[in-house]
Scaffold this motif. Structure first.
Motif, PDB file in Angstrom:
ATOM      1  N   ALA A   1      72.314  24.269  21.916  1.00 27.55           N
ATOM      2  CA  ALA A   1      71.377  23.410  22.647  1.00 27.55           C
ATOM      3  C   ALA A   1      72.056  22.814  23.877  1.00 27.55           C
ATOM      4  CB  ALA A   1      70.858  22.305  21.736  1.00 27.55           C
ATOM      5  N   ARG A   2      73.287  22.330  23.722  1.00 26.63           N
ATOM      6  CA  ARG A   2      74.020  21.780  24.860  1.00 26.63           C
ATOM      7  C   ARG A   2      74.239  22.842  25.941  1.00 26.63           C
ATOM      8  NH1 ARG A   2      76.175  16.724  23.552  1.00 26.63           N
ATOM      9  NH2 ARG A   2      76.253  16.350  21.310  1.00 26.63           N
ATOM     10  N   ALA A   3      74.570  24.057  25.528  1.00 20.79           N
ATOM     11  CA  ALA A   3      74.788  25.146  26.489  1.00 20.79           C
ATOM     12  C   ALA A   3      73.495  25.490  27.229  1.00 20.79           C
ATOM     13  CB  ALA A   3      75.339  26.373  25.773  1.00 20.79           C
ATOM     14  N   ASN A   4      72.375  25.495  26.528  1.00 18.86           N
ATOM     15  CA  ASN A   4      71.097  25.793  27.172  1.00 18.86           C
ATOM     16  C   ASN A   4      70.685  24.694  28.141  1.00 18.86           C
ATOM     17  OD1 ASN A   4      69.474  28.310  26.205  1.00 18.86           O
ATOM     18  ND2 ASN A   4      70.625  27.597  24.438  1.00 18.86           N
ATOM     19  N   VAL A   5      70.914  23.431  27.779  1.00 21.31           N
ATOM     20  CA  VAL A   5      70.597  22.324  28.677  1.00 21.31           C
ATOM     21  C   VAL A   5      71.434  22.435  29.943  1.00 21.31           C
ATOM     22  CG1 VAL A   5      70.783  19.820  28.977  1.00 21.31           C
ATOM     23  CG2 VAL A   5      69.798  20.749  26.886  1.00 21.31           C
ATOM     24  N   THR A   6      72.721  22.738  29.791  1.00 17.64           N
ATOM     25  CA  THR A   6      73.603  22.904  30.950  1.00 17.64           C
ATOM     26  C   THR A   6      73.162  24.087  31.807  1.00 17.64           C
ATOM     27  OG1 THR A   6      75.432  21.964  29.706  1.00 17.64           O
ATOM     28  CG2 THR A   6      76.000  23.221  31.667  1.00 17.64           C
ATOM     29  N   ALA A   7      72.759  25.188  31.176  1.00 12.16           N
ATOM     30  CA  ALA A   7      72.318  26.370  31.917  1.00 12.16           C
ATOM     31  C   ALA A   7      71.047  26.091  32.717  1.00 12.16           C
ATOM     32  CB  ALA A   7      72.087  27.538  30.963  1.00 12.16           C
ATOM     33  N   LEU A   8      70.209  25.210  32.220  1.00 12.99           N
ATOM     34  CA  LEU A   8      68.993  24.836  32.947  1.00 12.99           C
ATOM     35  C   LEU A   8      69.276  23.828  34.056  1.00 12.99           C
ATOM     36  CD1 LEU A   8      66.510  24.535  29.956  1.00 12.99           C
ATOM     37  CD2 LEU A   8      66.474  26.257  31.763  1.00 12.99           C
ATOM     38  N   GLY A   9      70.512  23.314  34.115  1.00 14.04           N
ATOM     39  CA  GLY A   9      70.875  22.357  35.145  1.00 14.04           C
ATOM     40  C   GLY A   9      70.670  20.916  34.740  1.00 14.04           C
ATOM     41  N   GLY A  10      70.437  20.667  33.475  1.00 17.94           N
ATOM     42  CA  GLY A  10      70.201  19.306  33.007  1.00 17.94           C
ATOM     43  C   GLY A  10      71.446  18.681  32.408  1.00 17.94           C
ATOM     44  N   ASN A  11      71.320  17.403  32.064  1.00 16.43           N
ATOM     45  CA  ASN A  11      72.410  16.711  31.400  1.00 16.43           C
ATOM     46  C   ASN A  11      71.926  15.827  30.256  1.00 16.43           C
ATOM     47  OD1 ASN A  11      71.267  14.661  32.866  1.00 16.43           O
ATOM     48  ND2 ASN A  11      73.141  14.023  33.875  1.00 16.43           N
ATOM     49  N   ALA A  12      70.663  16.018  29.842  1.00 13.83           N
ATOM     50  CA  ALA A  12      70.142  15.244  28.720  1.00 13.83           C
ATOM     51  C   ALA A  12      69.067  16.043  27.990  1.00 13.83           C
ATOM     52  CB  ALA A  12      69.551  13.926  29.201  1.00 13.83           C
ATOM     53  N   LEU A  13      69.103  15.941  26.669  1.00 14.02           N
ATOM     54  CA  LEU A  13      68.054  16.508  25.818  1.00 14.02           C
ATOM     55  C   LEU A  13      67.417  15.332  25.094  1.00 14.02           C
ATOM     56  CD1 LEU A  13      66.674  19.087  24.729  1.00 14.02           C
ATOM     57  CD2 LEU A  13      68.331  19.052  22.866  1.00 14.02           C
ATOM     58  N   LEU A  14      66.226  14.952  25.547  1.00 11.98           N
ATOM     59  CA  LEU A  14      65.533  13.800  24.977  1.00 11.98           C
ATOM     60  C   LEU A  14      64.434  14.280  24.042  1.00 11.98           C
ATOM     61  CD1 LEU A  14      65.180  11.625  28.205  1.00 11.98           C
ATOM     62  CD2 LEU A  14      67.068  11.743  26.577  1.00 11.98           C
ATOM     63  N   GLY A  15      64.130  13.474  23.057  1.00  9.15           N
ATOM     64  CA  GLY A  15      63.131  13.857  22.079  1.00  9.15           C
ATOM     65  C   GLY A  15      63.634  14.962  21.167  1.00  9.15           C
ATOM     66  N   TYR A  16      64.941  14.976  20.928  1.00  9.70           N
ATOM     67  CA  TYR A  16      65.597  15.976  20.061  1.00  9.70           C
ATOM     68  C   TYR A  16      64.947  15.936  18.677  1.00  9.70           C
ATOM     69  CZ  TYR A  16      69.479  17.966  17.323  1.00  9.70           C
ATOM     70  OH  TYR A  16      70.250  18.716  16.491  1.00  9.70           O
ATOM     71  N   HIS A  17      64.533  17.096  18.195  1.00 10.48           N
ATOM     72  CA  HIS A  17      63.864  17.153  16.900  1.00 10.48           C
ATOM     73  C   HIS A  17      64.193  18.458  16.199  1.00 10.48           C
ATOM     74  CE1 HIS A  17      60.420  17.524  14.079  1.00 10.48           C
ATOM     75  NE2 HIS A  17      60.660  16.239  13.947  1.00 10.48           N
ATOM     76  N   LEU A  18      64.623  18.369  14.936  1.00 13.90           N
ATOM     77  CA  LEU A  18      64.791  19.561  14.105  1.00 13.90           C
ATOM     78  C   LEU A  18      63.432  19.839  13.471  1.00 13.90           C
ATOM     79  CD1 LEU A  18      68.218  19.099  12.313  1.00 13.90           C
ATOM     80  CD2 LEU A  18      67.610  20.785  14.022  1.00 13.90           C
ATOM     81  N   ASP A  19      62.756  20.859  13.970  1.00 12.04           N
ATOM     82  CA  ASP A  19      61.416  21.159  13.490  1.00 12.04           C
ATOM     83  C   ASP A  19      61.454  21.787  12.101  1.00 12.04           C
ATOM     84  OD1 ASP A  19      60.212  20.292  15.928  1.00 12.04           O
ATOM     85  OD2 ASP A  19      60.891  22.164  16.831  1.00 12.04           O
ATOM     86  N   VAL A  20      62.341  22.743  11.890  1.00 16.42           N
ATOM     87  CA  VAL A  20      62.476  23.431  10.607  1.00 16.42           C
ATOM     88  C   VAL A  20      63.954  23.534  10.274  1.00 16.42           C
ATOM     89  CG1 VAL A  20      62.084  25.587   9.350  1.00 16.42           C
ATOM     90  CG2 VAL A  20      60.407  24.812  11.013  1.00 16.42           C
TER      91      VAL A  20
END
Length: 136
Positions: A93-112
């Motif tokens: 998840a951290r790698a994907n956020v960085t790849a998108l150019g972001g620095n925060a993942l808000l509303g983090y939720h484990l759906d399953v």
């Protein structure tokens, strides 16, 4: 996300400090080098990061992972396998956020988060889905 007010950056032997907090910098020789691979990613279930301002939204992140283990004894048991799966999911998840150019993942939720152990107790499978909103 960004700091609410800009602070002066003071260089101290190749370590940049901004407002008493360590900035994401490394040095090659005497030149500071910045890169997306050095950026910290904040991950929280809240819709904001305290003390920070959202600059812009970069979209929704959904990750679905299936991971298997054929020898639970070698992996350290069921608890160690489950911890490894969740640690790897957070790293992805951290790698994907960085790849998108972001620095925060808000509303983090484990759906399953589904863990299955075979009848012989040697093989385990994990199905995990994570979601959240990516912000800069």
């Amino acid at each position: 996300i960004a700091a609410p007010t800009p602070a002066a950056t003071v260089h101290d032997g190749g370590v940049a400090r901004s407002g008493g907090r360590r900035a994401n910098m490394s040095t090659v020789g005497a030149l500071p080098v910045r890169g997306p691979h050095l950026r910290n990613v904040e991950m929280t279930a809240m819709s904001f990061v305290p003390g920070a301002v959202v600059v812009r939204s970069l979209g929704r992140l959904n990750l679905h992972v299936i991971k298997g283990c054929t020898s639970l004894k070698e992996a350290g048991g069921l608890g160690a396998f489950n911890s490894t799966v969740l640690l790897e999911l957070n790293a992805m998840a951290r790698a994907n956020v960085t790849a998108l150019g972001g620095n925060a993942l808000l509303g983090y939720h484990l759906d399953v988060c589904h863990l299955t152990v075979s009848s012989n107790s040697e093989t385990a499978y994990a199905l995990v889905s994570l979601s959240g909103d990516v912000f800069l």
